[in-house]
Design a protein around this motif. Structure first.
Motif, PDB file in Angstrom:
ATOM      1  N   ASP A  26       0.846  -1.200   0.000  1.00  0.00           N
ATOM      2  CA  ASP A  26       0.000   0.000   0.000  1.00  0.00           C
ATOM      3  C   ASP A  26       0.875   1.240   0.000  1.00  0.00           C
ATOM      4  O   ASP A  26       1.464   1.604   1.017  1.00  0.00           O
ATOM      5  N   HIS A  27       0.967   1.887  -1.155  1.00  0.00           N
ATOM      6  CA  HIS A  27       1.794   3.090  -1.284  1.00  0.00           C
ATOM      7  C   HIS A  27       1.118   4.327  -0.696  1.00  0.00           C
ATOM      8  O   HIS A  27       1.768   5.371  -0.557  1.00  0.00           O
ATOM      9  N   SER A  28      -0.156   4.232  -0.361  1.00  0.00           N
ATOM     10  CA  SER A  28      -0.859   5.405   0.166  1.00  0.00           C
ATOM     11  C   SER A  28      -0.571   5.629   1.644  1.00  0.00           C
ATOM     12  O   SER A  28      -0.904   6.681   2.180  1.00  0.00           O
ATOM     13  N   ARG A  29       0.042   4.638   2.296  1.00  0.00           N
ATOM     14  CA  ARG A  29       0.374   4.772   3.717  1.00  0.00           C
ATOM     15  C   ARG A  29       1.860   4.477   3.915  1.00  0.00           C
ATOM     16  O   ARG A  29       2.271   3.308   3.894  1.00  0.00           O
ATOM     17  N   PRO A  30       2.674   5.494   4.114  1.00  0.00           N
ATOM     18  CA  PRO A  30       4.121   5.298   4.260  1.00  0.00           C
ATOM     19  C   PRO A  30       4.498   4.350   5.400  1.00  0.00           C
ATOM     20  O   PRO A  30       5.541   3.692   5.342  1.00  0.00           O
TER      21      PRO A  30
END
Length: 497
Positions: free
Chosen positions: A56-60
């Protein structure tokens, strides 16, 4: 060849859906819209490699990872004098190692001494980010996540190969990945120097009624008159009449798997959609140079139209049924399976081992959440009838993924996509948009040059992604010229002589 910097080029692979009831069509062919290049024999293919990718790239702070498949061909590359790097990224189907040794991008790689890399799209082929394809897990399947995969991969390859800042990446893609190529240039301009976007539908549209309008126009364009269109129109009118008066005739001629007396309303919509899709596929891949569908080598717009316009002693529906028989034979089908329940049950299977895990369920999810692209009968009612309108496709979204996937939900997803990337108002430089006049997908793409730094190359007489396939002696002069023009843009964007 002298150069002052290194370059990385990304080429995207495209792909349309056929499934359980094999003829079902959601803008995707089994194996992908791009298919595989023809003309490969006795060539050693590179082995698969694996990249540890973020889920999930939306949550670092999300540290979950999975293995993403990629291929490398360094046979044209000199690591002591780094040149361009071409990265071909798979679309909505399995990445094929055959593209690592064949295709127009390989000819460009030879010209520019490029390192070639292909990255498979998440959730397709052997790149499995989650345990299964449940709707909950498909949350991580989107163009947004795919673009972030590319950015992460590019950065990692820069580190792995110790490329300096002068390394420039250029994205190539066809159809959906053609869109990704342009969007990658838009979203990550610091990582991607330029892009070649082939047959890319930039505008997300739920009711893609223009698709069959282009199909009809392409029949006129390739035959030079109205006769073929007239015959197709008459055939569909005759089919509708017989289904009301004597359906057994159509059952026999079209070799259906079950009698119409047992058919539901959605079954019948699926039947009409299936026989119209025969022409959709015929036009979309007319006279291309791909290996994945043998019938397209001999079955073309002109050959099928000749079948329809000759032999006046035969009624039109009978001649259309003959074309349907060719499609069945070449698809290894014994009968036309239009069963809607079978279709839906197949698409509901969440296992990676299911038939639909080839890409059917995944692409359907993307159409229901991001793009629409539903090729409805609404635009060519006179020719194909209006038996598979938009609500037929929305119903499929709901039946497969849940009731919340209604018309409002699907429309909101398409609107989000156009806001995020700009649709046909995309603001990205150093992108070449390539389309063929026969390809129905050009209706949602950039076909006229709006900016000299983002040229449109519109190839008269060619079909879907024609410029991406290996050169053929049968290629038209306009297709040959388009490939040369693309190479010229690559050279100019790299400041090469």
């Amino acid at each position: 060849m002298p150069r002052s910097f290194s370059v990385v080029v990304i080429c995207f692979q495209l792909i349309v859906l056929v499934q359980g009831a094999k003829r079902f069509h959601l803008g995707r062919s089994k194996g992908g819209n791009l298919g595989e290049p023809a003309g490969i024999s006795g060539v050693k293919l590179p082995p698969a490699q694996w990249f540890i990718q973020k889920l999930d790239h939306s949550r670092p702070t999300d540290t979950r990872t999975w293995k993403q498949r990629y291929f490398v061909n360094d046979s044209f590359y000199d690591f002591n004098n780094p040149g361009p790097i071409f990265l071909m990224i798979g679309g909505e189907g399995p990445a094929s190692a055959k593209w690592m040794v064949q295709g127009a991008w390989i000819e460009y790689a030879k010209q520019f001494n490029a390192l070639c890399i292909q990255l498979e799209h998440r959730y397709y082929g052997e790149s499995h980010p989650t345990m299964d394809l449940s709707t909950k897990n498909l949350l991580y399947l989107s163009s947004h996540q795919a673009l972030a995969d590319l950015a992460n991969f590019i950065s990692a390859m820069n580190d792995k190969y110790k490329f300096n800042r002068e390394v420039k990446w250029i994205a190539f893609g066809g159809s959906y990945p053609g869109s990704l190529a342009a969007w990658l240039r838009l979203k990550y301009p610091h990582l991607v120097h330029a892009a070649i976007s082939s047959s890319g539908p930039l505008l997300a549209k739920v009711n893609f009624m223009e698709y069959f309008q282009v199909v009809v126009n392409s029949l006129r364009e390739k035959t030079g008159d109205e006769d073929c269109v007239t015959r197709v129109k008459l055939a569909h009118q005759q089919i509708e009449t017989f289904l009301k008066t004597d359906p057994a005739i159509i059952e026999k001629e079209f070799k259906v798997c079950k009698p119409f007396s047992k058919a539901s309303e959605n079954d019948m919509k699926n039947f009409y959609s299936s026989i119209a899709d025969d022409f959709a596929d015929l036009v979309q891949y007319n006279e291309d140079n791909r290996i994945s569908d043998k019938r397209r080598k001999t079955t073309t717009i002109n050959s099928v139209c000749s079948m329809l316009t000759q032999h006046p002693e035969k009624p039109e529906y009978q001649k259309l049924a003959e074309f349907n028989s060719i499609v069945l034979e070449e698809s290894d089908e014994t009968c036309l399976d239009y069963d809607y329940s079978k279709l839906i049950n197949g698409l509901r299977n969440v296992s990676w081992s299911s038939e639909q895990a080839e890409g059917g369920r995944q692409w359907m999810y993307q159409t229901c959440t991001e793009f629409g692209f539903y090729q409805t009968s609404s635009g060519e009612v006179e020719v194909f009838g209006n038996q598979f309108p938009l609500d037929f496709f929305i119903q499929q979204c709901q039946d497969v993924f849940g009731t919340k996937f209604n018309a409002e939900f699907v429309s909101a997803g398409a609107e989000w996509t156009n806001r995020a990337y700009g649709g046909l108002d995309i603001a990205a430089g150093r992108v070449a948009y390539v389309h063929g006049s026969v390809d129905p997908w050009h209706a949602l793409g950039m076909t006229t040059t709006q900016d000299n730094d983002a040229p449109a190359i519109f190839i008269e007489g060619t079909a879907h992604c024609a410029n991406m396939y290996p050169p053929s002696a049968n290629d038209s002069t306009k297709l040959v010229a388009a490939r040369v023009e693309i190479q010229s843009y690559i050279g100019s964007w790299l400041n090469l002589p």
